[in-house]
Enzyme design. Structure first.
Site, PDB file in Angstrom:
ATOM      1  N   GLU A   5     126.363-104.681  77.351  1.00 37.74           N
ATOM      2  CA  GLU A   5     126.445-104.047  78.562  1.00 37.74           C
ATOM      3  C   GLU A   5     126.206-105.148  79.758  1.00 37.74           C
ATOM      4  O   GLU A   5     125.194-106.017  79.651  1.00 37.74           O
ATOM      5  CB  GLU A   5     125.478-102.865  78.805  1.00 37.74           C
ATOM      6  CG  GLU A   5     125.921-101.893  78.089  1.00 37.74           C
ATOM      7  CD  GLU A   5     124.745-100.678  78.115  1.00 37.74           C
ATOM      8  OE1 GLU A   5     124.191-100.532  79.453  1.00 37.74           O
ATOM      9  OE2 GLU A   5     124.446 -99.736  77.356  1.00 37.74           O
ATOM     10  N   GLU A  23     119.044 -99.991  73.209  1.00 41.66           N
ATOM     11  CA  GLU A  23     117.946-100.078  74.178  1.00 41.66           C
ATOM     12  C   GLU A  23     116.896 -99.271  73.762  1.00 41.66           C
ATOM     13  O   GLU A  23     116.240 -98.568  74.601  1.00 41.66           O
ATOM     14  CB  GLU A  23     118.272 -99.906  75.514  1.00 41.66           C
ATOM     15  CG  GLU A  23     119.331-100.812  76.368  1.00 41.66           C
ATOM     16  CD  GLU A  23     119.634-100.832  77.738  1.00 41.66           C
ATOM     17  OE1 GLU A  23     119.127 -99.764  78.382  1.00 41.66           O
ATOM     18  OE2 GLU A  23     120.374-101.411  78.420  1.00 41.66           O
TER      19      GLU A  23
END
Ligand code: FCB
Length: 477
Positions: free
Chosen positions: A386, A168
Site C-alpha cells: 500500500e 496491518e
C-alpha cells in the site's frame, strides 16, 4: 518531479489495492453476517457524517466494471480482501458457499484480464460473533482464523497468486484495541498487546493452513513508519525507541524468527509493554517464568499469553513481506505519569495530504533500507502492498478529475522505491492505495484515495488524471 521515471526491473509487479468493507457494500446480501465494522459504524459519533459500509462503492454488484477499470489501467495484480463475515457469517463453522461464490467470480474475471489476484484474508472486518467471543483478545480467534483461511484456500487456492494473511495488525491493535478510534473501539492503551500476540499467532496458523492447500507465495502486510525525534534529550530518544518497538518491530521481529523485541520484555523476559514505561520498575509477573507473556485476559486463569511453541508457529517461513507506508511519525517524550511512553507530534517541513499526513517519500527509502539493514538475510523479498494519499478531488464540469498532487505523491514514492532498489533492497512490486475512492474507516467518505473518483450518490466512476499517469507508467516500455 525530475525527468522521466527510471526503469524498474523486468517482472516488477504493478498493482492497485482495496479492501472488502471499504468497497463492497451488500453487507446483508447472500448470507453475509455482521462484522465489527457494521456495528462500530452504526454507533453514534464513531464515523464522520455517520458513514457506513452498507453501500460503499457497491463493488459487490459492480465488480465487473471495476475489473475493466483495472484492465484499462494495465496493472498486473489486484490486491483485494476477502470478507470473513461473507465466508463464515458466524465466525466459525461451515462456509457460506454464496459468499465464496462472489470471490470465485471476481478471481475468474481478473484472470480473464491477465490480472493476478492477490488476496488478503483479514482487513479488519472481524465477524461480530467472533468479537462477542473476545475478538483478538481471545486466543481462540487465532485458531478460528486458520479455519477460515482453510475454507478460502479450499475454494480459491488454485488461482490466488499471492496470499496476504493480515493487513496491518499494528494499526488494528492500536486504533481498534488501544485508542478506540477504529472497531472494535476499545481503549486499552498498552494492555491491547494480547491483540498483537493473537493476530501473530493467527497469522502463523493460517500460514500452515494455506501451505496445506496451495503452492502460492504467502506474505503479511505490515504498516511501518520511520520515527522522527522532535527533541534530542535522552528521554526523547527513549520515546522514539519505544515507539519504534511497538510500531515497527513488535509485528516483524517475531515473524522473522527473532522473538519479541527486548524493549517489550519485562524483567523475567515476559512480553509486557509496560516495560517501556519504566524499565526496571516492573513487578515480577505472576505467570510461569520462562514463558514470554503476561497473563492472557481471554484465557483460563493463570495461563500465560505466549505459550510454548507459539514463537515457532509465528516464525513459520513467509515468502514475502508486505510493506504499507504512508508517512513517518514524529514523537517526543511523554509527560511524567503518562500511560504511554511517547507523545506523537506533528512533523513540520513537509507538504500534507487532506488527511494532514506528511508527504515524505524520503521516509519510504529509509524504511526499505532500514528493514534490509535490520533483518539482513532473514528479510524475504518485499512488496509495497500500500501507498497513496487523500485529496479533495472534484469532478469538473467538463467531466474530468484532476489530481496533480496524487501524481506528484506517487512519482516521489516510486522514485524512493527505485532508490531503494539501487541500494540493493529486494522490492518486487508496488500497489497503489487505492483503485477507487472508498469508505475510509473513521473518516467515512471524506477522504478520497482513489485513482478513480467515485460519486457515492450515483456510483459513477471517473478515472482521475493519476489513473492515466499510472497507466502510462505501468505500460510495458
Ligand atoms: C491503511 C489501511 C487501508 C486504508 C489506508 C489509507 O492503513 O490498510 O485500509 O485505510 O490506510
Amino acid at each position: 518531479m525530475t525527468g522521466p521515471m527510471p526503469d524498474f526491473p523486468a517482472g516488477f509487479t504493478w498493482g492497485v489495492a482495496t479492501s472488502a468493507y471499504q468497497i463492497e457494500g451488500a453487507t446483508t446480501t447472500d448470507g453475509r453476517g455482521p462484522s465489527i465494522w457494521d456495528t462500530f459504524a452504526r454507533a453514534p459519533g464513531r464515523v464522520v457524517d455517520g458513514g457506513t459500509g452498507d453501500v460503499a462503492c457497491d463493488h459487490y454488484h459492480r465488480y465487473a466494471e471495476d475489473v475493466e477499470l483495472m484492465a484499462g489501467l494495465g496493472v498486473g495484480a489486484y490486491r483485494f480482501s476477502v470478507a470473513w463475515p461473507r465466508v463464515q457469517p458466524a465466525g466459525s463453522g461451515p462456509a457460506n458457499p454464496a459468499g465464496l461464490d462472489f470471490y470465485d467470480r471476481l478471481v475468474d474475471a481478473l484472470l480473464a484480464r491477465d490480472i493476478d489476484p492477490v488476496a488478503t484474508l483479514f482487513h479488519w472486518d472481524l465477524p461480530q460473533p467472533r468479537q462477542d467471543a473476545g475478538g483478538w483478545l481471545a486466543r481462540d480467534t487465532a485458531h478460528r482464523f486458520a479455519d477460515y483461511a482453510d475454507l478460502v484456500a479450499a475454494r480459491l487456492g488454485d488461482r490466488i497468486r499471492l496470499w496476504i494473511t493480515l493487513n496491518e495488525p499494528f494499526v488494528h491493535m492500536s486504533l481498534g484495541y488501544a485508542m478506540g478510534v477504529h472497531a472494535p473501539g476499545e481503549v486499552r492503551l498498552l494492555d491491547a498487546v494480547p491483540a498483537a500476540h493473537h493476530q501473530l499467532l493467527g497469522h502463523g496458523l493460517a500460514v500452515a493452513a494455506l501451505r496445506a492447500r496451495t503452492g502460492s507465495p504467502i506474505a503479511i502486510a505490515n504498516n511501518y513508519s520511520p520515527v522522527r525525534l522532535a527533541g534530542d534529550t535522552a528521554a526523547d530518544r527513549a520515546a522514539a525507541r519505544a515507539y519504534d518497538a511497538l510500531h515497527n518491530r513488535l509485528f516483524t521481529d517475531p515473524l522473522l524468527g527473532r522473538g519479541y523485541p527486548a524493549d517489550l520484555l519485562g524483567p523475567a523476559g515476559l512480553l509486557d509493554p509496560r516495560a517501556l514505561l519504566d524499565p526496571g520498575a516492573l513487578p515480577e509477573p505472576d505467570g510461569p517464568l520462562g514463558l514470554a507473556g503476561p497473563l492472557d485476559p481471554g484465557g483460563p486463569a493463570g495461563v500465560a499469553l505466549v505459550r510454548p511453541g507459539d514463537l515457532e508457529t509465528i516464525a513459520a517461513p513467509i515468502d514475502a513481506l508486505g510493506v504499507n507506508y504512508y508517512s513517518p511519525t514524529g514523537v517526543r517524550a511523554a509527560e511524567a505519569g503518562s500511560p504511554l511512553p511517547f507523545e506523537p507530534v506533528p512533523l513540520g517541513g513537509y507538504p500534507t495530504t487532506s488527511f494532514g499526513w506528511p508527504v515524505a517519500p524520503d521516509g519510504l527509502r529509509e524504511l526499505l533500507t532500514s528493514l534490509r539493514d535490520r533483518y539482513g538475510d532473514d528479510l524475504p523479498p518485499i512488496y509495497v502492498t500500500e501507498g497513496g494519499c487523500s485529496y479533495d478531488d472534484v469532478v469538473q464540469p467538463d467531466g474530468r478529475c484532476h489530481d496533480p498532487e496524487r501524481i506528484a505523491y506517487l512519482d516521489g514514492h516510486l522514485r524512493a522505491v527505485r532508490d531503494a532498489l539501487d541500494d540493493g533492497v529486494d522490492v518486487r512490486g508496488y500497489f497503489v492505495w487505492s483503485l477507487l475512492d472508498n469508505f475510509e474507516w473513521a473518516e467515512g467518505y471524506t477522504k478520497r484515495f482513489g485513482l478513480v473518483h467515485v460519486d457515492f450518490d450515483t456510483q459513477v466512476r471517473t478515472p482521475k488524471s493519476s489513473y492515466a499517469w499510472y497507466r502510462d507508467l505501468v505500460r510495458p516500455r
